[in-house]
Design a protein around this motif. Structure first.
Motif, PDB file in Angstrom:
ATOM      1  N   UNK A  86       0.842  -1.216   0.000  1.00 54.22           N
ATOM      2  CA  UNK A  86       0.000   0.000   0.000  1.00 54.22           C
ATOM      3  C   UNK A  86       0.869   1.256   0.000  1.00 54.22           C
ATOM      4  N   UNK A  87       2.008   1.213   0.723  1.00 52.92           N
ATOM      5  CA  UNK A  87       2.903   2.376   0.727  1.00 52.92           C
ATOM      6  C   UNK A  87       3.486   2.594  -0.682  1.00 52.92           C
ATOM      7  N   UNK A  88       3.893   1.497  -1.317  1.00 52.21           N
ATOM      8  CA  UNK A  88       4.471   1.617  -2.669  1.00 52.21           C
ATOM      9  C   UNK A  88       3.456   2.241  -3.626  1.00 52.21           C
ATOM     10  N   UNK A  89       2.222   1.776  -3.555  1.00 48.66           N
ATOM     11  CA  UNK A  89       1.192   2.291  -4.463  1.00 48.66           C
ATOM     12  C   UNK A  89       0.876   3.760  -4.157  1.00 48.66           C
ATOM     13  N   UNK A  90       0.698   4.067  -2.886  1.00 46.36           N
ATOM     14  CA  UNK A  90       0.328   5.445  -2.511  1.00 46.36           C
ATOM     15  C   UNK A  90       1.445   6.433  -2.863  1.00 46.36           C
ATOM     16  N   UNK A  91       2.692   6.065  -2.551  1.00 48.30           N
ATOM     17  CA  UNK A  91       3.795   6.995  -2.849  1.00 48.30           C
ATOM     18  C   UNK A  91       3.958   7.142  -4.364  1.00 48.30           C
ATOM     19  N   UNK A  92       3.721   6.054  -5.111  1.00 47.55           N
ATOM     20  CA  UNK A  92       3.773   6.139  -6.575  1.00 47.55           C
ATOM     21  C   UNK A  92       2.634   7.022  -7.100  1.00 47.55           C
ATOM     22  N   UNK A  93       1.455   6.875  -6.508  1.00 45.21           N
ATOM     23  CA  UNK A  93       0.326   7.740  -6.922  1.00 45.21           C
ATOM     24  C   UNK A  93       0.658   9.209  -6.707  1.00 45.21           C
ATOM     25  N   UNK A  94       1.455   9.471  -5.685  1.00 44.90           N
ATOM     26  CA  UNK A  94       1.849  10.852  -5.388  1.00 44.90           C
ATOM     27  C   UNK A  94       3.052  11.299  -6.212  1.00 44.90           C
ATOM     28  N   UNK A  95       3.548  10.393  -7.074  1.00 44.65           N
ATOM     29  CA  UNK A  95       4.591  10.809  -8.017  1.00 44.65           C
ATOM     30  C   UNK A  95       5.971  10.241  -7.788  1.00 44.65           C
ATOM     31  N   UNK A 120      10.264   9.991  11.597  1.00 39.30           N
ATOM     32  CA  UNK A 120       9.020   9.814  12.347  1.00 39.30           C
ATOM     33  C   UNK A 120       8.624   8.339  12.344  1.00 39.30           C
ATOM     34  N   UNK A 121       7.768   7.972  13.283  1.00 45.80           N
ATOM     35  CA  UNK A 121       7.266   6.596  13.295  1.00 45.80           C
ATOM     36  C   UNK A 121       5.749   6.593  13.135  1.00 45.80           C
ATOM     37  N   UNK A 122       5.238   5.509  12.552  1.00 39.04           N
ATOM     38  CA  UNK A 122       3.790   5.311  12.491  1.00 39.04           C
ATOM     39  C   UNK A 122       3.438   4.133  13.402  1.00 39.04           C
ATOM     40  N   UNK A 123       2.265   4.264  14.041  1.00 41.37           N
ATOM     41  CA  UNK A 123       1.857   3.288  15.067  1.00 41.37           C
ATOM     42  C   UNK A 123       0.448   2.780  14.767  1.00 41.37           C
ATOM     43  N   UNK A 124       0.340   1.789  13.871  1.00 41.25           N
ATOM     44  CA  UNK A 124      -0.989   1.253  13.575  1.00 41.25           C
ATOM     45  C   UNK A 124      -1.531   0.438  14.747  1.00 41.25           C
ATOM     46  N   UNK A 125      -2.869   0.423  14.869  1.00 35.25           N
ATOM     47  CA  UNK A 125      -3.524  -0.605  15.683  1.00 35.25           C
ATOM     48  C   UNK A 125      -3.686  -1.817  14.774  1.00 35.25           C
ATOM     49  N   UNK A 126      -4.784  -2.537  14.902  1.00 39.88           N
ATOM     50  CA  UNK A 126      -4.992  -3.687  14.016  1.00 39.88           C
ATOM     51  C   UNK A 126      -5.160  -3.206  12.578  1.00 39.88           C
ATOM     52  N   UNK A 127      -4.484  -3.886  11.648  1.00 42.26           N
ATOM     53  CA  UNK A 127      -4.599  -3.554  10.227  1.00 42.26           C
ATOM     54  C   UNK A 127      -4.967  -4.828   9.474  1.00 42.26           C
ATOM     55  N   UNK A 128      -5.851  -4.661   8.528  1.00 40.15           N
ATOM     56  CA  UNK A 128      -6.339  -5.801   7.756  1.00 40.15           C
ATOM     57  C   UNK A 128      -5.326  -6.158   6.663  1.00 40.15           C
ATOM     58  N   UNK A 150     -10.550  -2.807  12.482  1.00 42.18           N
ATOM     59  CA  UNK A 150      -9.268  -2.843  11.771  1.00 42.18           C
ATOM     60  C   UNK A 150      -9.148  -1.688  10.795  1.00 42.18           C
ATOM     61  N   UNK A 151      -7.954  -1.130  10.715  1.00 44.80           N
ATOM     62  CA  UNK A 151      -7.664  -0.183   9.640  1.00 44.80           C
ATOM     63  C   UNK A 151      -7.419  -0.970   8.359  1.00 44.80           C
ATOM     64  N   UNK A 152      -7.496  -0.297   7.231  1.00 46.91           N
ATOM     65  CA  UNK A 152      -7.024  -0.875   5.972  1.00 46.91           C
ATOM     66  C   UNK A 152      -5.588  -0.396   5.761  1.00 46.91           C
ATOM     67  N   UNK A 153      -4.828  -1.153   4.982  1.00 46.17           N
ATOM     68  CA  UNK A 153      -3.419  -0.777   4.739  1.00 46.17           C
ATOM     69  C   UNK A 153      -3.330   0.639   4.172  1.00 46.17           C
ATOM     70  N   UNK A 154      -4.340   1.045   3.404  1.00 48.29           N
ATOM     71  CA  UNK A 154      -4.328   2.385   2.784  1.00 48.29           C
ATOM     72  C   UNK A 154      -4.405   3.498   3.841  1.00 48.29           C
ATOM     73  N   UNK A 155      -5.042   3.202   4.983  1.00 47.97           N
ATOM     74  CA  UNK A 155      -5.095   4.205   6.057  1.00 47.97           C
ATOM     75  C   UNK A 155      -3.686   4.519   6.561  1.00 47.97           C
TER      76      UNK A 155
END
Ligand code: NAD
Length: 271
Positions: free
Chosen positions: A22-31, A194-202, A236-241
């Motif tokens: 999801x990170x690869x796709x989102x960062x690619x979508x942003x250029x 910075x760090x990210x701190x997810x709860x449950x992710x699907x 649960x969050x989604x990976x995109x969140x």
């Protein structure tokens, strides 16, 4: 419309599936163009299904469908030399590196007294040393570029604690500490950490026997099992969140944010 990360290059670990994809796709979508690695193979001890080269190739396909470049290799984050070799050659090919996302990690539910030395050590090797290795191979390129953004994936277990996971909780707190320590020293190079701190992710981390393992460990002390219940009516969050938060931290929108620990957990750290 131009994206927030136009012209940037991002290095992402654990990119075969789940949040890394999801990170690869989102960062690619942003250029951004992408440098991606994953173990893409069996991980002993974890109760969920492991990822494969087919998964990593699917990430590649999805990024290329966005008309962005992606260089990828099957590399273990525990292998500092292999990671450095691949990142150095990829940066030489793509020209520079601006963003590092240390996302690869594992999770083995086990009560304190059934946790083996091997479970503890493997968790530390991947979740802590692997993150350190990732920063060590990426940061020199950000220094050369004159700045950048590093995002380390911790967890709700890196702020509070997650029951029946002494080893995982220890590893994710180490990531929180590494965020502060790297942010302090790299700040003078205009590098934010910075760090990210997810709860449950699907994600596929919940596949195979993972739910059974969590249910079994919860049964050993039900009073602890309710910890981490979200405030919001979303389990649960989604990976995109999580990817949205990563893209924000990677972008100039967050230009004065460093040494921050961003929760994407629907409030579960407070329960
Ligand atoms: N899923 C959740 O509920 C959750 C919650 C909080 C934090 N996290 C963290 O988020 C990150 C991503 O997890 P996910 O949910 O996408 O899980 P996932 O298992 O779906 O994906 C993780 C990826 O990392 C790769 N990986 C594991 N060990 C590796 C190694 N040694 N070298 C290279 N790659 C390796 C795996 O092969 C896999 O493709 C992890 O750090 C995890 O601890 C997950």
């Amino acid at each position: 419309m131009t994206g927030k990360l136009e012209g940037k290059v991002a290095f992402i670990t654990g990119a075969a599936r789940g949040q890394g994809r999801a990170h690869a796709i989102k960062l690619a979508q942003e250029g951004a163009d992408i440098i991606a690695i994953d173990l893409a193979g069996p991980i002993p001890l974890v109760p969920y299904d492991s990822s494969s080269m087919e998964d990593l190739q699917e990430t590649v396909r999805l990024v290329e469908a966005l008309d962005r470049r992606i260089l990828f290799e099957q590399v273990d984050v525990r292998d500092l030399d292999a990671m450095r070799g691949f990142v150095d050659s990829s940066v030489a090919e793509l020209g520079h590196l601006d963003i590092v996302v240390a996302n690869a990690g594992i999770c083995i539910p086990a009560t304190w007294n059934e946790t083996t030395p091997e479970m503890f050590q493997t968790t530390m090797d991947i979740n802590v040393t692997g993150v350190w290795n990732t920063v060590m191979v990426g940061a020199p390129h950000l220094v050369t570029a004159g700045g950048g953004s590093i995002i380390l994936t911790s967890s709700y277990a890196g702020k509070k604690m997650q029951p029946f996971m002494v080893h995982y909780t220890a590893s994710k707190h180490a990531v929180t500490g590494m965020t502060r320590a790297f942010a302090a020293e790299l700040g003078k190079h205009s590098i934010r950490v910075n760090s990210v701190h997810p709860g449950a992710v699907n994600t596929p981390m919940g596949s195979g026997d993972m739910i059974e393992a969590i249910t079994r460990t919860n049964a050993s002390n039900p009073a602890l099992a309710v910890m981490g219940t979200p405030f919001l009516p979303v389990y649960s969050a989604e990976a995109e969140d999580i990817a949205n938060a990563v893209a924000f931290l990677a972008s100039d929108d967050a230009r004065l944010i460093t040494s921050e620990h961003l929760s994407i957990d629907a409030g579960s750290q407070y329960f």
